[in-house]
Structure formats: C-alpha cells, structure tokens
Write an enzyme that holds these catalytic residues in place. Structure first.
Site, short mmCIF file in Angstrom:
data_model
loop_
_atom_site.label_atom_id
_atom_site.label_comp_id
_atom_site.label_asym_id
_atom_site.label_seq_id
_atom_site.Cartn_x
_atom_site.Cartn_y
_atom_site.Cartn_z
N HIS A 222 0.86 -1.20 0.00
CA HIS A 222 0.00 0.00 0.00
C HIS A 222 0.89 1.23 0.00
CE1 HIS A 222 -3.16 2.76 0.70
NE2 HIS A 222 -3.43 2.53 1.95
N HIS A 261 -2.74 -1.98 -10.12
CA HIS A 261 -3.66 -1.37 -9.15
C HIS A 261 -4.91 -2.24 -9.07
CE1 HIS A 261 -6.11 1.57 -7.00
NE2 HIS A 261 -4.95 2.13 -6.69
N ASP A 312 2.59 5.55 -7.37
CA ASP A 312 3.92 5.41 -6.74
C ASP A 312 5.08 5.41 -7.72
OD1 ASP A 312 2.09 3.80 -4.46
OD2 ASP A 312 3.71 5.09 -3.74
C1 SDX Z 1 -1.38 2.31 -3.60
O1 SDX Z 1 -6.06 0.97 -3.12
C2 SDX Z 1 -5.59 2.13 -3.42
O2 SDX Z 1 -6.26 2.99 -3.92
C3 SDX Z 1 -4.13 2.31 -3.05
C4 SDX Z 1 -3.50 3.61 -3.51
C5 SDX Z 1 -4.04 4.78 -2.76
O3 SDX Z 1 -4.00 5.90 -3.29
O4 SDX Z 1 -4.44 4.61 -1.59
O5 SDX Z 1 -3.73 3.78 -4.89
C6 SDX Z 1 -2.00 3.60 -3.24
O6 SDX Z 1 -1.35 1.45 -2.78
C7 SDX Z 1 -0.83 2.13 -4.97
C8 SDX Z 1 -0.23 0.70 -5.16
C9 SDX Z 1 1.22 0.72 -4.63
N1 SDX Z 1 1.74 -0.65 -4.62
C10 SDX Z 1 2.55 -1.12 -5.56
O7 SDX Z 1 2.92 -0.47 -6.55
C11 SDX Z 1 3.02 -2.53 -5.29
C12 SDX Z 1 3.08 -3.31 -6.61
N2 SDX Z 1 1.71 -3.51 -7.07
C13 SDX Z 1 1.11 -4.79 -6.79
O8 SDX Z 1 1.52 -5.44 -5.64
C14 SDX Z 1 -0.37 -4.86 -7.14
O9 SDX Z 1 -0.53 -4.32 -8.39
C15 SDX Z 1 -1.39 -4.25 -6.20
C16 SDX Z 1 -1.21 -4.73 -4.81
C17 SDX Z 1 -1.29 -2.76 -6.24
C18 SDX Z 1 -2.76 -4.67 -6.71
O10 SDX Z 1 -2.76 -6.03 -6.71
P1 SDX Z 1 -4.06 -6.91 -6.97
O11 SDX Z 1 -5.21 -6.10 -7.43
O12 SDX Z 1 -4.26 -7.78 -5.78
O13 SDX Z 1 -3.59 -7.72 -8.23
P2 SDX Z 1 -2.96 -9.18 -8.17
O14 SDX Z 1 -1.94 -9.23 -7.06
O15 SDX Z 1 -4.07 -10.16 -8.15
O16 SDX Z 1 -2.17 -9.29 -9.56
C19 SDX Z 1 -2.87 -9.62 -10.76
C20 SDX Z 1 -1.80 -10.06 -11.74
C21 SDX Z 1 -0.85 -11.09 -11.15
O17 SDX Z 1 -0.34 -11.84 -12.25
P3 SDX Z 1 -0.60 -13.42 -12.31
O18 SDX Z 1 0.01 -13.97 -11.00
O19 SDX Z 1 -2.11 -13.55 -12.33
O20 SDX Z 1 0.12 -13.86 -13.54
O21 SDX Z 1 -0.95 -8.96 -12.08
C22 SDX Z 1 0.38 -9.23 -11.61
C23 SDX Z 1 0.30 -10.32 -10.58
O22 SDX Z 1 1.49 -11.06 -10.55
N3 SDX Z 1 0.87 -8.00 -11.02
C24 SDX Z 1 2.13 -7.61 -11.10
C25 SDX Z 1 2.16 -6.38 -10.41
N4 SDX Z 1 0.94 -6.09 -9.95
C26 SDX Z 1 0.15 -7.12 -10.33
N5 SDX Z 1 3.23 -8.15 -11.69
C27 SDX Z 1 4.38 -7.46 -11.57
N6 SDX Z 1 4.50 -6.27 -10.94
C28 SDX Z 1 3.40 -5.71 -10.35
N7 SDX Z 1 3.52 -4.55 -9.75
#
Ligand code: SDX
Length: 376
Positions: A222, A261, A312
């Site tokens: 997050h 996201h 981010d």
């Molecule tokens: C914030 O909720 C909000 O609004 C939060 C926020 C706010 O203003 O409050 O917007 C702030 O938290 C922004 C996010 C910051 N975090 C990151 O950048 C961390 C990296 N991102 C991921 O961990 C992820 O994208 C999340 C946690 C943000 C969202 O994850 P989800 O919706 O649970 O998606 P998922 O984990 O189910 O992924 C779906 C697919 C997967 O691939 P498969 O395993 O199905 O093949 O997408 C892939 C994931 O592996 N994936 C990524 C990825 N994010 C998702 N692969 C590589 N790098 C990534 N960053």
C-alpha cells in the site's frame, strides 16, 4: 442478499458502503474528489483548498480558505511533552512507527479527543496541520538540523518542505509538492481508509481511527512502493540496463513497484500528472536521469505484463529531486492522506453502521474434547 458461500478475497469488487467523498473510474482512469476531477484540482487548486473540499463537500470562498489557512498555522505546534517523546525515540526508528506512536500520544494531550465517538472537523484540522511538525521534529534531530520554528508565513506545502529540509523551497518546488499532496489526499476505500472507517464504525475516536490508518499504510503493498521504486532505479543504474533487470525480475515473478492497481485497469491519472512533474522538476535541476529510467521501465513492464503505472511510480523521483529522504516518502503520503482519512471518519459518523463482514468457515466441527493428560 450476498451469497454467503462465495468468498471475495481481499473484498475485491465488494461495495461496502456509499460515499460522496471520492469516485474512482477504474476503466476510464478518472479520479474525482467531491465532484471535481483530479486533473482540474492538480492544475488549479492547493492542498489546503482540497482538504476543505474533502471535509465540507464544497470549494471554500476566499475568506473560508484564509480562515482554514490561519487555523492550520495555529494548529502546527506540538505539546512540549510530545516533542520531548519524539526526541527520545531511537534515531533509527521507522518514521511510520514514529508517526503512528506520535498520533496516539498526541490524543492524550488533546482534551476530549479520546472519548468514544470523539470526532470533529477541529480534530481533522489539528491532525492535518500537525503531521508535518511531527515529521520535522523527528527528522531534524536525526539529521542534526536546527529545531523547527512555527513559520506562520508558509503555506502547508512550503511548511512541510521547510520542516523536513530546514530551507525555504523555491516556488516550483512548493508547487510540485502541493500537487503531490493534492494527488495523495484521498482514494476512496483503499486499505488505510477502510481501516480508519472500520475503527470509526465501532464508535472509537478520530485519533484511534487515524492510528489504524497509519499502521495500515505502512504495509509495502500500500504505502512504501515509491521508496522501492527508487531502490529499483539505483539497482538498474542506466537506461541500457532496464530491459535486462526488469525482465529478470518479471521472470522471477517479482512485483515491479509502482505498477498495477486493484481498481485502475488503465493508467492511474495521478501517474500521468506525476510523470510530468518528475520531468519538470528534473529539468529544473538539470537531472532527467530518474525520469528517463522510469520512462524506459514503463515501456518494458507494459510490453511484458500489460501493466500500467500507479501513483507510486513517479512520486519518489519528485521527492528525491526535492531532497526528501526515501524513508520519509510514506510519512509524506500520510501527511496528505490524513485529510481524506479524517473526511471518511466524519462521513462514517454521519451514517454509522458497525463494519463487520463474515468469514466462510472451512475448519473442523464436532471434535470431542480430550482431557490434557490423555492427549498423544
Ligand atoms: C497504492 O487501493 C488504493 O487505492 C491504493 C492507492 C491509494 O492511493 O491509496 O492507490 C496507493 O497502494 C498504490 C499501489 C502501490 N503498490 C505497488 O505499486 C506494489 C506493486 N503492485 C502490486 O503489488 C499490485 O498491483 C497491487 C497490490 C497494487 C494490486 O494487486 P491486486 O489487485 O491484488 O492484483 P494481483 O496481485 O491479483 O495481480 C494480478 C496479476 C498477477 O499476475 P498473475 O500472478 O495472475 O500472472 O498482475 C500481476 C500479478 O502477478 N501483477 C504484477 C504487479 N501487480 C500485479 N506483476 C508485476 N508487478 C506488479 N507490480
């Protein structure tokens, strides 16, 4: 009635409540605060004005904005006991732990703020005004900078930079940070805001709700992703290594911070605005290294995984060019999001309903109790 047998892990796509504060259109990549598009607010508003908008549901008149700014300046100072407590914390304490602890302690010195259901716009203003001073008090000691002064002449964004860097920022730096504060102010039911609302829904007080939110934002999925983005850029080093390093991480199923996201299925509109500010600030400092690296990383991640940047990806590049240390990026996020957190707590109190989902039980049942001495 929701089907009690279907588990929505992470409450994904579950509509938990109605709110007027923030709307995210994940398909179109739109973000709206109380009816106003974030692009208009980032182009023309200020963080002080946006905080007013989130709390009151309308933009302030010039007098109302002046009154709020005056109030913020009055509310910036710490009780001496809290300043003393911050000075006794370990200099290497995690700044998010320091912030969470300080907000909890502050409540004990704010008359009436720990009573059940204690929540007011006054408390929201106090927390929004004082977080930069808490950060400044902590960082100045560990960085051996002179003690912080009230500086009623500075706007919220300029004061935040002064509090952390002990210098008066330029107009461009102040505007860049003000836009960052606007962009981070609210984001519907993100995990930390939801945590604040769950706490408030039990009729707990505003300060406890914000303490819950700070603890939640600390989680790297997050808050904190922008800190890791900068670590990734340091690891990559030069643009010609982007392809190799990023593809190796993706093949190892590593997450590339700053991408993806839960709600946005296209580019996060905040990333669009921050990309431009990373370029502008980089240009003003004669250093486009971070911007160029991030543009290259974007291309590889989008081509390989179809993922888009989130808020981010570029914010760390802006903060770094402003001279802000990486471990203060998430506390900075908190010093903006506290305006949204408090707006949601106030809204929860307006139409309170205890937030209590259920779990699908998949454990054993009807086990016979065996006395301790007879267990294998
Ligand atoms: C914030 O909720 C909000 O609004 C939060 C926020 C706010 O203003 O409050 O917007 C702030 O938290 C922004 C996010 C910051 N975090 C990151 O950048 C961390 C990296 N991102 C991921 O961990 C992820 O994208 C999340 C946690 C943000 C969202 O994850 P989800 O919706 O649970 O998606 P998922 O984990 O189910 O992924 C779906 C697919 C997967 O691939 P498969 O395993 O199905 O093949 O997408 C892939 C994931 O592996 N994936 C990524 C990825 N994010 C998702 N692969 C590589 N790098 C990534 N960053």
């Amino acid at each position: 009635m929701v089907d009690p047998t279907t588990v929505q892990r992470g409450l994904e796509s579950v509509v938990a409540l109605e709110s007027r504060i923030c709307f995210i259109d994940g398909k179109e990549g739109r973000l709206i605060y109380q009816g106003y598009d974030i692009r208009d607010l980032a182009a023309s508003s200020t963080f002080d004005e946006v905080a007013y908008l989130l709390w009151y549901g309308r933009l302030p008149t010039a007098t109302q904005l002046d009154d709020l700014r005056h109030r913020f300046r009055e509310l910036r100072t710490l009780p001496p006991e809290l300043a003393a407590q911050i000075d006794q914390l370990p200099a290497d304490a995690n700044p998010m732990d320091m912030l969470r602890t300080s907000v909890s302690t502050l409540a004990l010195f704010e008359p009436g703020e720990t009573k059940p259901g204690a929540s007011s716009i006054g408390g929201a203003q106090r927390l929004t005004a004082v977080l930069p001073t808490i950060l400044g008090q902590f960082h100045r000691r560990r960085a051996k900078l002179p003690p912080i002064a009230a500086r009623p002449d500075l706007s919220s964004a300029a004061y935040l930079l002064y509090a952390l860097l002990d210098r008066e920022p330029t107009e461009l730096e102040t505007r860049a940070l003000d836009v960052c504060l606007i962009l981070h102010a609210d984001h519907e039911l993100n995990a930390s805001t939801f945590a604040a609302r769950v706490t408030a829904s039990t009729l707990s007080d505003l300060y406890s709700s914000i303490t819950s939110a700070i603890g939640t934002l600390k989680g790297p999925l997050h808050g904190g992703a922008n800190e890791r983005v900068m670590e990734l850029l340091d690891e990559i080093g030069t643009v010609d290594r982007v392809e190799e390093v990023v593809k190796a991480k993706l093949s190892a199923h590593e997450r590339i911070m700053g991408f993806g996201h839960r709600v946005y299925k296209v580019e996060d509109p905040r990333a669009t605005i921050l990309r431009e500010w990373a370029r502008r600030i980089g240009e003003s400092k004669g250093n486009l290294r971070y911007y160029d690296l991030l543009r290259a990383v974007e291309q590889v991640v989008h081509r390989e995984k179809g993922l888009y940047p989130n808020v981010d990806l570029y914010s760390g590049a802006v903060y770094t060019q402003l001279g802000i240390p990486p471990d203060l990026f998430t506390p900075l996020f908190a010093s903006s999001r506290v305006s949204g957190w408090t707006a949601h707590v106030l809204e929860e109190y307006e139409d309170l309903r205890l937030i209590r989902p259920t779990a699908k039980y998949v454990g054993a049942t009807d086990l016979a109790y065996v006395p301790t001495g007879q267990r294998g």
